[in-house]
Every structure is written in structure tokens, then in C-alpha cells.
Write a protein that holds these residues in place. Structure first.
Motif, PDB file in Angstrom:
ATOM      1  N   LEU A 176       0.832  -1.201   0.000  1.00  0.00           N
ATOM      2  CA  LEU A 176       0.000   0.000   0.000  1.00  0.00           C
ATOM      3  C   LEU A 176       0.866   1.250   0.000  1.00  0.00           C
ATOM      4  O   LEU A 176       2.006   1.225   0.450  1.00  0.00           O
ATOM      5  N   ARG A 177       0.306   2.336  -0.515  1.00  0.00           N
ATOM      6  CA  ARG A 177       0.945   3.651  -0.439  1.00  0.00           C
ATOM      7  C   ARG A 177      -0.112   4.679  -0.058  1.00  0.00           C
ATOM      8  O   ARG A 177      -1.314   4.482  -0.296  1.00  0.00           O
ATOM      9  N   ASN A 178       0.329   5.763   0.537  1.00  0.00           N
ATOM     10  CA  ASN A 178      -0.594   6.828   0.873  1.00  0.00           C
ATOM     11  C   ASN A 178      -1.103   7.483  -0.409  1.00  0.00           C
ATOM     12  O   ASN A 178      -0.357   7.645  -1.370  1.00  0.00           O
ATOM     13  N   TYR A 179      -2.379   7.850  -0.425  1.00  0.00           N
ATOM     14  CA  TYR A 179      -2.973   8.502  -1.584  1.00  0.00           C
ATOM     15  C   TYR A 179      -4.233   9.217  -1.106  1.00  0.00           C
ATOM     16  O   TYR A 179      -4.946   8.709  -0.228  1.00  0.00           O
ATOM     17  N   PRO A 180      -4.529  10.402  -1.644  1.00  0.00           N
ATOM     18  CA  PRO A 180      -5.652  11.202  -1.121  1.00  0.00           C
ATOM     19  C   PRO A 180      -6.982  10.455  -1.056  1.00  0.00           C
ATOM     20  O   PRO A 180      -7.745  10.642  -0.102  1.00  0.00           O
ATOM     21  N   SER A 181      -7.283   9.625  -2.047  1.00  0.00           N
ATOM     22  CA  SER A 181      -8.577   8.943  -2.062  1.00  0.00           C
ATOM     23  C   SER A 181      -8.537   7.549  -1.435  1.00  0.00           C
ATOM     24  O   SER A 181      -9.506   6.809  -1.511  1.00  0.00           O
ATOM     25  N   SER A 183      -9.175   5.671   1.524  1.00  0.00           N
ATOM     26  CA  SER A 183      -9.945   5.998   2.722  1.00  0.00           C
ATOM     27  C   SER A 183      -9.924   4.871   3.750  1.00  0.00           C
ATOM     28  O   SER A 183      -9.592   3.722   3.444  1.00  0.00           O
ATOM     29  N   ASP A 184     -10.331   5.217   4.973  1.00  0.00           N
ATOM     30  CA  ASP A 184     -10.473   4.203   6.016  1.00  0.00           C
ATOM     31  C   ASP A 184     -11.533   3.176   5.622  1.00  0.00           C
ATOM     32  O   ASP A 184     -11.409   1.997   5.951  1.00  0.00           O
ATOM     33  N   GLY A 185     -12.567   3.643   4.923  1.00  0.00           N
ATOM     34  CA  GLY A 185     -13.612   2.722   4.479  1.00  0.00           C
ATOM     35  C   GLY A 185     -13.060   1.659   3.548  1.00  0.00           C
ATOM     36  O   GLY A 185     -13.403   0.469   3.663  1.00  0.00           O
ATOM     37  N   PHE A 186     -12.202   2.073   2.628  1.00  0.00           N
ATOM     38  CA  PHE A 186     -11.581   1.113   1.714  1.00  0.00           C
ATOM     39  C   PHE A 186     -10.686   0.149   2.479  1.00  0.00           C
ATOM     40  O   PHE A 186     -10.727  -1.068   2.260  1.00  0.00           O
ATOM     41  N   LEU A 187      -9.861   0.672   3.387  1.00  0.00           N
ATOM     42  CA  LEU A 187      -8.940  -0.181   4.136  1.00  0.00           C
ATOM     43  C   LEU A 187      -9.679  -1.203   4.987  1.00  0.00           C
ATOM     44  O   LEU A 187      -9.287  -2.375   5.066  1.00  0.00           O
ATOM     45  N   ASN A 188     -10.765  -0.785   5.615  1.00  0.00           N
ATOM     46  CA  ASN A 188     -11.538  -1.709   6.441  1.00  0.00           C
ATOM     47  C   ASN A 188     -12.219  -2.784   5.600  1.00  0.00           C
ATOM     48  O   ASN A 188     -12.234  -3.955   5.979  1.00  0.00           O
ATOM     49  N   TYR A 277      -4.823   3.048  -8.368  1.00  0.00           N
ATOM     50  CA  TYR A 277      -4.785   4.434  -7.897  1.00  0.00           C
ATOM     51  C   TYR A 277      -4.240   5.361  -8.979  1.00  0.00           C
ATOM     52  O   TYR A 277      -4.300   6.585  -8.852  1.00  0.00           O
ATOM     53  N   ASP A 278      -3.704   4.782 -10.060  1.00  0.00           N
ATOM     54  CA  ASP A 278      -3.043   5.553 -11.103  1.00  0.00           C
ATOM     55  C   ASP A 278      -3.251   4.823 -12.423  1.00  0.00           C
ATOM     56  O   ASP A 278      -3.265   3.586 -12.461  1.00  0.00           O
TER      57      ASP A 278
END
Length: 308
Positions: A176-181, A183-188, A277-278
Motif C-alpha cells: 500500500l501507499r498513501n494517496y488522497p482517495s 480511505s479508512d472505508g476502503f482499508l476496512n 490508484y493511477d
């Protein structure tokens, strides 16, 4: 004998770009380069790591002046999604080489997106001065063709590496990498799906560039740790290029966000699911028929079914 200077995203401890630098340096050495200089944000470390000369990112003028060929790449240097300033920097290196009349090679790059009209104009002119251009995806090739510029379509340089294929059963890799979109919802939701699919497997989470990846990797590990059925979760950071390849080759599955996490898994024969993400990740997933999930999704059933 030829003196080369290489411009890329080097010295930032980013796995993908450091792996590309390794491939490029090995190629130039094999071809008998008289001297190789890498432009780096950490020249001392880079010089020691690759056994070549290195100069600071903002002090490349003299190094280009005393070289024969500028190699720009690989990766996604010529785009303004990261920032327009980044595009101007990498173009500035190329324009310096043009000013000194040096040969220019654009190496295995993904060109764009370039949203600024001014940026497109500067990029088009710069690439028109290059003696050799290779790009790593068809859309980049088509963009340059629309500009009247020929480019060779090649695979990402990491695909040229011969890696061990171990694929030990029982381990799931997640990158994983940090990215503005992101979200915690996605991670959960991702954590729930991983636990449902792999309740008895080890989970290894990979940070490929600690300044960007490590926080979210550790956060995902904490989310998993709160779930009752998780047995073994480990976060890997600060790994060398060779360490990353060794560990990925031992995975049974990879759920990868970064482009080169997916590339490394593909060439290691690991079952791979991409996180888009890209656009470069989506292009890779389409080319290799990988299941791919979007950051806006919360139900991953179909994609994990395809993963097997």
C-alpha cells in the motif's frame, strides 16, 4: 567510450525507481560505458549503492556539460499529475542537455498525463530533440505519435530481470501507499475481504517508500490486528531492492497498489490483484489480465474470485 548521465527519481528510497536505476546502470556497464553519473537526491548513498558517480539533483549543470549522453528515465517523469514543478524539473534537465548539444535518450518512460498546455508544448519540443525514445505503454506511444514523434514500445525495465520463482504457499503480500482517495472505508473493507479469503495465511505488508507508504502500511496492520481471526501480520520497511525481490518471490498472493509491486509479483509468478490508484496500474492490469479493484469500491467479491 561514452560518458553517460542519468536523470530519474533516484535517491528517494523508492523501490521501483531504484530497481530501474539498477537495471539501467547494469546495462550501461555491460555496454562499456566510460563513466556513469546518476543525478540523485542522496548522491553519497547512490554512488556507493551502484558503484558509479553521482551528483545532487540541483547541481547537474557541470555533470551534463562534461557528459556525452543524457538518459532520462525510466518511470513516469514527464507528467504533471504529481506536480507541474516536477515536470519542469525533469524537462529542465533535458533542456540543459539540448543547450550543450548532448545526445538524449528517453528510456522506458510512461509519458503523461500532462494537463497543462504549456507543459505539453515544452515536453513535445524536448522529446523532438531526442535521438532515441522508448516508452513502456501503448498510450504513451500513441501520444508521441500524435505529436509526430516515433517511440519504441518496450516493457518496464524490471521485466528484464531474471528472478527466482519460489511461491511458498501460505503467505499473502499486501503493498500500500498513501494517496488522497485511499480511505479508512476502503482499508476496512479490504481487511475484511483479506481475512475472509485467507483466514489461516500469513499476511506480509510491504512499504516500498517509507516516507509515503509506511504510515498507511502500519495503519492497515493495526486494522487487521483488531480482527479476531488474524494470526500473523508483519510490516516490512527499509528493504533493499534485492530484499524486496526475494520476499515477493516467496509469496503465494500479492495485493499490490504500487505499479512495481505488481510488476515484481508478475515476473515472480505470484497470483496478483492490483489496486488502481493511477492509470499506469490500470494499464498494467489490463495488459496482464489481472483482477483490479478501485479505491471507490467496498465489495471486492468478483475480483478476489478471479484471484483464485
Amino acid at each position: 567510450m561514452t560518458k553517460y548521465i542519468v536523470s530519474g527519481y533516484i535517491g528517494f528510497d523508492n523501490f521501483g525507481d531504484e530497481a530501474i536505476a539498477k537495471v539501467l546502470v547494469d546495462r550501461l556497464k555491460h555496454e562499456g560505458a566510460e563513466k556513469i553519473t546518476l543525478i540523485s537526491s542522496n548522491p553519497e548513498k547512490t554512488a556507493k549503492l551502484y558503484g558509479v558517480d553521482s551528483c545532487p539533483m540541483l547541481k547537474f549543470f557541470d555533470s551534463i556539460k562534461h557528459s556525452d549522453v543524457l538518459v532520462s528515465g525510466g518511470g513516469s517523469l514527464l507528467q504533471d499529475v504529481t506536480s507541474f514543478k516536477s515536470l519542469l524539473y525533469y524537462l529542465g534537465v533535458i533542456y540543459t542537455a539540448i543547450f550543450f548539444g548532448k545526445k538524449i535518450e528517453i528510456f522506458a518512460q510512461g509519458i503523461g498525463p500532462i494537463n497543462s498546455g504549456f507543459g505539453r508544448m515544452l515536453t513535445r519540443f524536448a522529446l523532438g530533440q531526442a535521438q532515441k525514445i522508448s516508452v513502456r505503454d501503448r498510450k504513451s506511444q500513441e501520444l508521441l505519435k500524435s505529436w509526430g514523434i516515433d517511440a519504441e514500445l518496450v516493457k518496464d525495465p524490471i521485466f528484464s530481470l531474471e528472478l527466482p520463482v519460489k511461491n511458498l504457499k501460505g503467505t499473502v503480500g499486501i503493498q500500500l501507499r498513501n494517496y488522497p482517495s485511499l480511505s479508512d472505508g476502503f482499508l476496512n473493507a479490504l481487511a475484511d475481504e483479506v481475512i475472509k479469503r485467507f483466514p489461516d495465511k500469513k499476511i506480509q505488508i510491504f512499504s516500498f517508500q517509507d516516507s509515503i507508504d509506511l504510515d498507511v502500511c502500519e495503519k492497515f496492520a493495526r486494522i487487521l490486528a483488531k480482527k479476531d481471526r488474524v494470526k500473523d501480520v508483519e510490516v516490512f520497511s527499509g528493504l533493499s531492492v534485492n530484499d524486496v525481490f526475494d520476499k515477493i518471490s516467496e509469496l503465494e498472493y500479492m495485493i499490490g497498489m504500487r505499479f512495481h509491486a505488481n510488476v515484481a509479483a508478475i515476473i515472480s509468478g505470484v497470483k496478483t490483484l492490483a489496486i488502481n490508484y493511477d492509470i499506469k496500474v490500470k494499464k498494467l492490469a489490463d495488459e496482464y489480465d489481472l483482477p483490479v479493484i478501485e479505491l471507490s469500491q467496498r465489495d471486492f467479491t468478483k475480483e478476489f474470485d478471479k484471484l483464485g
